[in-house]
Design an enzyme around this catalytic site. Structure first.
Site, PDB file in Angstrom:
ATOM      1  N   GLU A 224       1.091  -1.571  -0.111  1.00 62.04           N
ATOM      2  CA  GLU A 224      -0.143   0.148   0.026  1.00 62.04           C
ATOM      3  C   GLU A 224       0.830   1.722  -0.259  1.00 62.04           C
ATOM      4  O   GLU A 224       0.151   2.150   0.504  1.00 62.04           O
ATOM      5  CB  GLU A 224      -1.116   0.002   1.086  1.00 62.04           C
ATOM      6  CG  GLU A 224      -1.981  -1.288   0.935  1.00 62.04           C
ATOM      7  CD  GLU A 224      -3.265  -0.899   1.847  1.00 62.04           C
ATOM      8  OE1 GLU A 224      -3.366  -0.007   2.275  1.00 62.04           O
ATOM      9  OE2 GLU A 224      -3.065  -1.774   3.102  1.00 62.04           O
TER      10      GLU A 224
ATOM     11  N   SER B 276      -6.822  -2.115   1.813  1.00 63.01           N
ATOM     12  CA  SER B 276      -7.362  -2.070   0.258  1.00 63.01           C
ATOM     13  C   SER B 276      -7.549  -3.613  -0.782  1.00 63.01           C
ATOM     14  O   SER B 276      -7.677  -2.689  -1.760  1.00 63.01           O
ATOM     15  CB  SER B 276      -5.712  -0.960   0.216  1.00 63.01           C
ATOM     16  OG  SER B 276      -5.935   0.303   0.765  1.00 63.01           O
TER      17      SER B 276
ATOM     18  N   TYR C  97      -8.915   4.654  -4.691  1.00 61.95           N
ATOM     19  CA  TYR C  97      -8.685   5.472  -4.797  1.00 61.95           C
ATOM     20  C   TYR C  97      -8.591   5.810  -6.186  1.00 61.95           C
ATOM     21  O   TYR C  97      -7.898   7.231  -5.994  1.00 61.95           O
ATOM     22  CB  TYR C  97      -7.623   4.761  -3.946  1.00 61.95           C
ATOM     23  CG  TYR C  97      -7.235   4.605  -3.230  1.00 61.95           C
ATOM     24  CD1 TYR C  97      -7.726   4.707  -1.457  1.00 61.95           C
ATOM     25  CD2 TYR C  97      -6.583   2.935  -3.193  1.00 61.95           C
ATOM     26  CE1 TYR C  97      -6.778   4.535  -0.299  1.00 61.95           C
ATOM     27  CE2 TYR C  97      -6.518   2.968  -1.607  1.00 61.95           C
ATOM     28  CZ  TYR C  97      -7.197   3.100  -0.325  1.00 61.95           C
ATOM     29  OH  TYR C  97      -7.215   2.371   0.765  1.00 61.95           O
TER      30      TYR C  97
ATOM     31  N   ARG D  69     -11.380   2.923  11.530  1.00 61.94           N
ATOM     32  CA  ARG D  69     -12.214   2.756  10.442  1.00 61.94           C
ATOM     33  C   ARG D  69     -12.759   1.408  10.339  1.00 61.94           C
ATOM     34  O   ARG D  69     -11.993   0.410  10.246  1.00 61.94           O
ATOM     35  CB  ARG D  69     -11.918   2.990   9.654  1.00 61.94           C
ATOM     36  CG  ARG D  69     -13.058   4.206   9.023  1.00 61.94           C
ATOM     37  CD  ARG D  69     -12.823   3.666   7.183  1.00 61.94           C
ATOM     38  NE  ARG D  69     -12.458   2.951   6.621  1.00 61.94           N
ATOM     39  CZ  ARG D  69     -11.382   2.715   5.991  1.00 61.94           C
ATOM     40  NH1 ARG D  69     -10.669   3.922   5.981  1.00 61.94           N
ATOM     41  NH2 ARG D  69     -11.194   1.187   5.262  1.00 61.94           N
TER      42      ARG D  69
ATOM     43  N   ASP E  89     -15.064  -1.753   9.108  1.00 62.83           N
ATOM     44  CA  ASP E  89     -16.069  -2.383   7.643  1.00 62.83           C
ATOM     45  C   ASP E  89     -17.340  -2.652   8.435  1.00 62.83           C
ATOM     46  O   ASP E  89     -17.068  -3.715   8.829  1.00 62.83           O
ATOM     47  CB  ASP E  89     -15.381  -1.929   6.215  1.00 62.83           C
ATOM     48  CG  ASP E  89     -14.208  -1.268   5.934  1.00 62.83           C
ATOM     49  OD1 ASP E  89     -14.699  -0.134   6.338  1.00 62.83           O
ATOM     50  OD2 ASP E  89     -13.303  -1.619   5.702  1.00 62.83           O
TER      51      ASP E  89
ATOM     52  N   GLU F  45     -14.078  -5.879   9.219  1.00 63.76           N
ATOM     53  CA  GLU F  45     -12.877  -5.563   9.978  1.00 63.76           C
ATOM     54  C   GLU F  45     -12.824  -3.771   9.766  1.00 63.76           C
ATOM     55  O   GLU F  45     -12.547  -3.119  10.205  1.00 63.76           O
ATOM     56  CB  GLU F  45     -11.387  -5.474   8.271  1.00 63.76           C
ATOM     57  CG  GLU F  45     -12.123  -5.132   7.324  1.00 63.76           C
ATOM     58  CD  GLU F  45     -10.905  -5.039   6.148  1.00 63.76           C
ATOM     59  OE1 GLU F  45      -9.712  -4.505   6.424  1.00 63.76           O
ATOM     60  OE2 GLU F  45     -10.866  -6.207   5.691  1.00 63.76           O
TER      61      GLU F  45
ATOM     62  N   ASN G  74      -9.749  -0.805  10.888  1.00 58.71           N
ATOM     63  CA  ASN G  74      -8.938  -0.415  10.067  1.00 58.71           C
ATOM     64  C   ASN G  74      -7.755   0.573  11.319  1.00 58.71           C
ATOM     65  O   ASN G  74      -8.455   1.628  11.886  1.00 58.71           O
ATOM     66  CB  ASN G  74      -8.103   0.596   9.243  1.00 58.71           C
ATOM     67  CG  ASN G  74      -9.130  -0.388   7.893  1.00 58.71           C
ATOM     68  OD1 ASN G  74      -8.782  -1.355   7.356  1.00 58.71           O
ATOM     69  ND2 ASN G  74     -10.444  -0.461   7.479  1.00 58.71           N
TER      70      ASN G  74
ATOM     71  N   GLY H 150      -7.443   5.270   5.806  1.00 56.99           N
ATOM     72  CA  GLY H 150      -6.372   6.482   4.308  1.00 56.99           C
ATOM     73  C   GLY H 150      -7.064   8.047   5.122  1.00 56.99           C
ATOM     74  O   GLY H 150      -7.618   8.252   5.686  1.00 56.99           O
TER      75      GLY H 150
END
Length: 328
Positions: free
Chosen positions: A29, A157, A227, A266, A268, A282, A284, A288
């Protein structure tokens, strides 16, 4: 102006010292991390912070001390930045950093370990199997049903991810995931609304930012659509049924707390289209911060600018040994 943005107005940028924005790194990433890091760097400088880029792929971390840095904003993603390794090195140097500590970073990066803890704590997450071959993957498909998600256990990602609908896809899906991690995760696919739920730590409490409903082209929220295109729709406020978003936010804050996360994260979530039951996918711990990223989007919806968000996170930087901690 929101309560969150009011808090940043009392932060003295000069008191934060010389700041390193860790960006780039060596993970898959790297490209995304460079975008995140350069965005954070510009934001902090605009707020009067003495911020500088620092790429661990180009120089050793111990140069941070030699160059007089006082704290770090971690804008690294994936392995070698989000998995507890960099956090451990910073702990040894006694240097405050943003986000979760060593243990929580390591666990959250490992999707299998995360799911085991969430399941133990009674939090809903899709059924899964860990596989070590294409044959195992076919067996998992027979057990979990189609469609099924196949992905590396420790990547982000959507790198190495395949949505499998037929046994004939299992060999290629396993091979792709195994390129990125020897541990491959097969996960039950949940059809329904995809949302993401950011959490911020504020004065020892966890604050949920508005959830974002994600509508990607053909439901394919992959690396490109995350992205590099403007085709994905992000709906905030998410427009969920009354009471549903807050109920999910409570679960997300618990998911954050039971892993020992701090600072921000964050999660999901998929909401089953038939039952409206939410499933945690999951979390994070170094989300990002690009132009397409979701935490800044949710923060703006709550009245907090990108620049204020960066300053808030930096001011909360600490080590595992520092006092503090948030409750759900």
């Amino acid at each position: 102006m929101s309560d969150l943005s009011l808090k940043t107005s009392s932060i003295n940028p000069a008191s934060l010292g010389k700041v390193a924005v860790l960006l780039g790194g060596t993970s898959a990433e790297r490209e995304v991390s460079l975008m995140s890091g350069n965005g954070v760097l510009a934001a902090l400088r605009s707020q009067g912070v003495d911020a500088h880029p620092f790429d661990p792929a180009e120089q050793p971390l111990w140069n941070l001390k030699e160059q007089g840095f006082a704290r770090c904003f971690i804008a690294l993603h994936g392995r070698g930045g989000e998995d507890g390794t960099v956090q451990g090195a910073l702990e040894l140097m006694g240097m405050p950093y943003t986000g979760s500590g060593v243990m929580a970073s390591s666990i959250a990066m490992d999707k299998v370990m995360t799911k085991r803890i969430w399941r133990f704590e009674g939090l809903p997450t899709p059924a899964w199997k860990v596989v070590h071959s294409a044959a195992d993957t076919r067996a998992a498909l027979a057990e979990l049903g189609a469609p099924m998600i196949v992905k590396p256990a420790r990547e982000g990602s959507t790198i190495g991810l395949t949505k499998v609908t037929d046994p004939a896809q299992c060999e290629q899906a396993y091979a792709l995931a195994a390129q990125h991690d020897p541990e491959v995760l097969c996960e039950q696919f949940i059809a329904g609304d995809e949302i993401t739920c950011p959490v911020l730590e504020q004065d020892g409490q966890l604050v949920s930012l508005p959830a974002i409903l994600i509508r990607a082209p053909q439901g394919n929220y992959d690396y490109q659509n995350k992205y590099f295109t403007d085709d994905t729709q992000y709906i905030v406020p998410a427009g969920l049924p009354a009471g549903e978003e807050e109920a999910i936010a409570v679960q997300v804050r618990k998911a954050f707390a039971v892993l020992g996360c701090r600072g921000w994260a964050r999660a999901d979530v998929m909401i089953d289209a038939t039952t409206r039951k939410p499933y945690l996918l999951e979390i994070n711990t170094a989300p990002g911060m690009t132009g397409h990223s979701l935490v800044p989007m949710a923060a703006r919806a709550a009245g907090m600018s990108y620049e204020q968000l960066c300053l808030h996170l930096l001011a909360a930087a600490r080590t595992d040994n520092a006092a503090g901690g948030a409750s759900a």
